[in-house]
Design an enzyme around this catalytic site. Structure first.
Site, PDB file in Angstrom:
ATOM      1  N   SER A 107       0.046  -9.050  -3.951  1.00 59.79           N
ATOM      2  CA  SER A 107       1.181 -10.113  -3.810  1.00 59.79           C
ATOM      3  C   SER A 107       0.615 -11.265  -3.202  1.00 59.79           C
ATOM      4  CB  SER A 107       2.104  -9.446  -2.535  1.00 59.79           C
ATOM      5  OG  SER A 107       2.864 -10.513  -1.988  1.00 59.79           O
ATOM      6  N   ALA A 108       1.183 -12.676  -3.469  1.00 58.70           N
ATOM      7  CA  ALA A 108       0.737 -13.971  -3.183  1.00 58.70           C
ATOM      8  C   ALA A 108       0.564 -14.140  -1.771  1.00 58.70           C
ATOM      9  CB  ALA A 108       1.313 -14.944  -4.048  1.00 58.70           C
ATOM     10  N   HIS A 109       1.520 -13.885  -1.045  1.00 58.19           N
ATOM     11  CA  HIS A 109       1.840 -14.282   0.445  1.00 58.19           C
ATOM     12  C   HIS A 109       0.850 -13.855   1.362  1.00 58.19           C
ATOM     13  CE1 HIS A 109       4.382 -11.316   2.375  1.00 58.19           C
ATOM     14  NE2 HIS A 109       4.644 -11.171   1.126  1.00 58.19           N
ATOM     15  N   CYS A 138      12.226  -1.289  14.856  1.00 58.25           N
ATOM     16  CA  CYS A 138      13.592  -1.099  15.364  1.00 58.25           C
ATOM     17  C   CYS A 138      14.442  -0.365  14.342  1.00 58.25           C
ATOM     18  CB  CYS A 138      14.405  -2.552  15.978  1.00 58.25           C
ATOM     19  SG  CYS A 138      13.433  -3.142  17.339  1.00 58.25           S
ATOM     20  N   GLN A 197      -2.967  -5.822   0.589  1.00 55.28           N
ATOM     21  CA  GLN A 197      -3.807  -5.921   1.823  1.00 55.28           C
ATOM     22  C   GLN A 197      -5.389  -6.254   1.432  1.00 55.28           C
ATOM     23  OE1 GLN A 197      -2.701  -6.920   4.764  1.00 55.28           O
ATOM     24  NE2 GLN A 197      -0.607  -6.421   4.541  1.00 55.28           N
ATOM     25  N   ALA A 242       4.566  -7.495  -4.305  1.00 52.32           N
ATOM     26  CA  ALA A 242       4.075  -6.209  -4.294  1.00 52.32           C
ATOM     27  C   ALA A 242       5.069  -5.122  -4.171  1.00 52.32           C
ATOM     28  CB  ALA A 242       2.930  -6.096  -3.216  1.00 52.32           C
ATOM     29  N   THR A 243       6.309  -5.464  -3.360  1.00 54.96           N
ATOM     30  CA  THR A 243       7.355  -4.390  -3.426  1.00 54.96           C
ATOM     31  C   THR A 243       7.629  -4.134  -5.036  1.00 54.96           C
ATOM     32  OG1 THR A 243       8.012  -4.958  -1.423  1.00 54.96           O
ATOM     33  CG2 THR A 243       9.680  -4.012  -2.648  1.00 54.96           C
ATOM     34  N   ASN A 256      -1.736  -1.767   5.977  1.00 60.83           N
ATOM     35  CA  ASN A 256      -1.166  -2.947   6.353  1.00 60.83           C
ATOM     36  C   ASN A 256      -1.163  -2.910   7.967  1.00 60.83           C
ATOM     37  OD1 ASN A 256       0.916  -1.085   5.152  1.00 60.83           O
ATOM     38  ND2 ASN A 256       2.196  -2.082   6.528  1.00 60.83           N
TER      39      ASN A 256
HETATM   40  C1  LIG Z   1       3.250  -6.661   2.351  1.00 57.08           C
HETATM   41  C2  LIG Z   1       2.880  -5.474   1.509  1.00 57.08           C
HETATM   42  C3  LIG Z   1       3.825  -4.928   0.459  1.00 57.08           C
HETATM   43  C4  LIG Z   1       4.998  -5.924   0.000  1.00 57.08           C
HETATM   44  O1  LIG Z   1       4.805  -7.036  -0.604  1.00 57.08           O
HETATM   45  P1  LIG Z   1       5.740  -7.918  -0.820  1.00 57.08           P
HETATM   46  O2  LIG Z   1       5.333  -8.878  -2.049  1.00 57.08           O
HETATM   47  O3  LIG Z   1       6.108  -8.680   0.440  1.00 57.08           O
HETATM   48  O4  LIG Z   1       6.969  -7.425  -1.492  1.00 57.08           O
HETATM   49  C5  LIG Z   1       3.760  -4.063   0.062  1.00 57.08           C
HETATM   50  N1  LIG Z   1       2.531  -3.196   0.386  1.00 57.08           N
HETATM   51  C6  LIG Z   1       1.644  -3.485   1.279  1.00 57.08           C
HETATM   52  C7  LIG Z   1       0.407  -2.689   1.791  1.00 57.08           C
HETATM   53  C8  LIG Z   1       1.751  -4.761   2.029  1.00 57.08           C
HETATM   54  O5  LIG Z   1       0.839  -5.166   2.980  1.00 57.08           O
END
Ligand SMILES: *Cc1c(COP(=O)(O)O)cnc(C)c1O
Length: 394
Positions: free
Chosen positions: A203-205, A328, A183, A75-76, A155
């Site tokens: 994002s898949a994870h 942090c 999310q 997603a980044t 998130n």
């Molecule tokens: C996790 C997340 C991202 C980043 O996704 P990645 O695949 O880890 O780069 C971006 N936006 C939101 C809202 C997220 O929760």
């Protein structure tokens, strides 16, 4: 030490075992290891076929056309491609952009970069419940505005924005609309055929697929001018070059298929777990749920607890793997900018914890978590650590 109970599904999810198995079949000599761009032999054809099945599965989850899916590393990268790609390609038509204060850093830092490139960015403040209202978007749009980017689900607090209403405003004003749905996808129904959304990141994870893979949905009908951010080879119709990682794409595809099949039942089960958790906490006083309860994904409970120090609390909760409302930085521990934008004091933002539940969370884990929190808070309130008591005196 006993390993802590995992209650951080909003940070990442484990890969579903059947997804992992399908991915493993795309790595070794006897598997589908070919380059999907190899056009001259069966190794390439097999890999291309696997990639296109995955594209169809992701498109199905979004009710999209497979030609609307561009693979990315997550997603980044999808957010970077959407925001920089649309802002720069439409620069001649306007240099004003709109987003919100509660976006993920992948969105905020991208806008910060664009500010250095001559763009002006409006950062909208959410209401106390954590939502961005469509009216605020409407009032912020100027003739110079080319893009609005608002997340579907936050998130940290799990609050759901009214994407349909915000998108309707953008449509009416002729402004492109991007949604960070990392999310939301796999947790709530996302219907891109219905929603007035031009671009959407996932994002898949976050839904039991592997890390390092995601997608940007780009609506065909919208004909969005978008500038590629990664060049070389012209993969993904020139939008995103780089050899396609077959195993990763098979992973996101199968995870998407499973999410489509499981979504309704799974979110009901997870909602029951979240409610059970909050109910257990009712015996405790002096805490609050951060963000709207009504407009919220099933798996999120973000709470602030008065009268205890955030860092001490987290140390005391080491049997639970959760996130705090503090980040942090190199110099200090900063309270969450999301919670600050919702109007929380530094103190309450510091003493906040995000619990996020998912596919493998059990009732026993939820009961254990609630019991642990209640015990630890009562103990800390009654008997604060010496250094904290001293700090309070100063
Ligand atoms: C996790 C997340 C991202 C980043 O996704 P990645 O695949 O880890 O780069 C971006 N936006 C939101 C809202 C997220 O929760």
């Amino acid at each position: 030490m006993q390993i802590p109970v995992y209650l951080d599904y909003a940070a990442t999810t484990p890969v579903d075992p059947s997804v992992a198995e399908a991915m493993c079949a795309c790595l070794t000599q006897n598997g589908i290891f070919g380059n999907p761009a190899s056009r001259s032999h069966i190794y390439g054809w097999k890999a291309e076929e696997a990639v296109e099945i995955a594209r169809g599965q992701v498109a199905d989850l979004l009710n999209a056309d497979p030609r609307e899916i561009v693979w990315t590393s997550g997603a980044t990268e999808a957010n970077n491609l959407a925001i920089k790609g649309v802002a720069t390609a439409n620069k001649a038509n306007g240099t004003h952009l709109i987003t919100s204060l509660t976006e993920h850093k992948a969105v905020l830092d991208t806008f910060k970069y664009l500010e250095g490139e001559g763009f002006t960015v409006t950062y909208l403040k959410p209401d106390a419940a954590g939502r961005i209202c469509a009216k605020a978007i409407e009032m912020a749009i100027t003739p110079e505005t080319s893009l609005v980017s608002i997340m579907a689900v936050n998130n940290e607090v799990g609050v759901i924005n009214d994407i349909a209403a915000i998108g309707a405003v953008c449509r009416r004003k002729g402004v492109y609309f991007h949604v960070d749905a990392a999310q939301a996808v796999g947790k709530v129904a996302v219907d891109t055929a219905e929603l007035p959304v031009d671009l959407l990141s996932m994002s898949a994870h976050k839904f039991y697929g592997p890390k390092g893979v995601g997608a940007l949905f780009i609506k065909r009908q919208s004909h969005v001018p978008i500038a590629a951010q990664i060049h070389g080879g012209g993969h993904e119709r020139g939008m995103r070059s780089g050899t396609l990682p077959t195993h990763q794409l098979v992973g996101i595809g199968l995870a998407a298929k499973m999410a489509s099949d499981l979504l309704v039942g799974e979110s009901a089960r997870i909602l029951a777990l979240r409610n059970r958790f909050l109910q257990h906490l009712e015996s405790l006083t002096g805490w609050q749920l951060n963000g709207s309860l009504e407009h919220r994904v099933a798996g999120n409970a973000n709470i602030s607890i008065a009268g205890v120090d955030g860092e001490t609390l987290l140390l005391a909760l080491r049997e639970l793997a959760v996130s705090t409302g503090s980040a942090c930085t190199s110099l200090s521990v900063e309270p969450s900018y999301v919670l600050k934008a919702l109007g929380l004091t530094d103190e309450l933002a510091h003493s906040s914890i995000r619990f996020s539940f998912g596919r493998y969370t059990t009732e026993e884990e939820v009961d254990f978590a609630a019991k642990t929190v209640a015990e630890v808070v009562l103990k800390l309130r009654k008997d604060p650590p010496l250094w904290q008591a001293n700090k309070a005196k100063v």
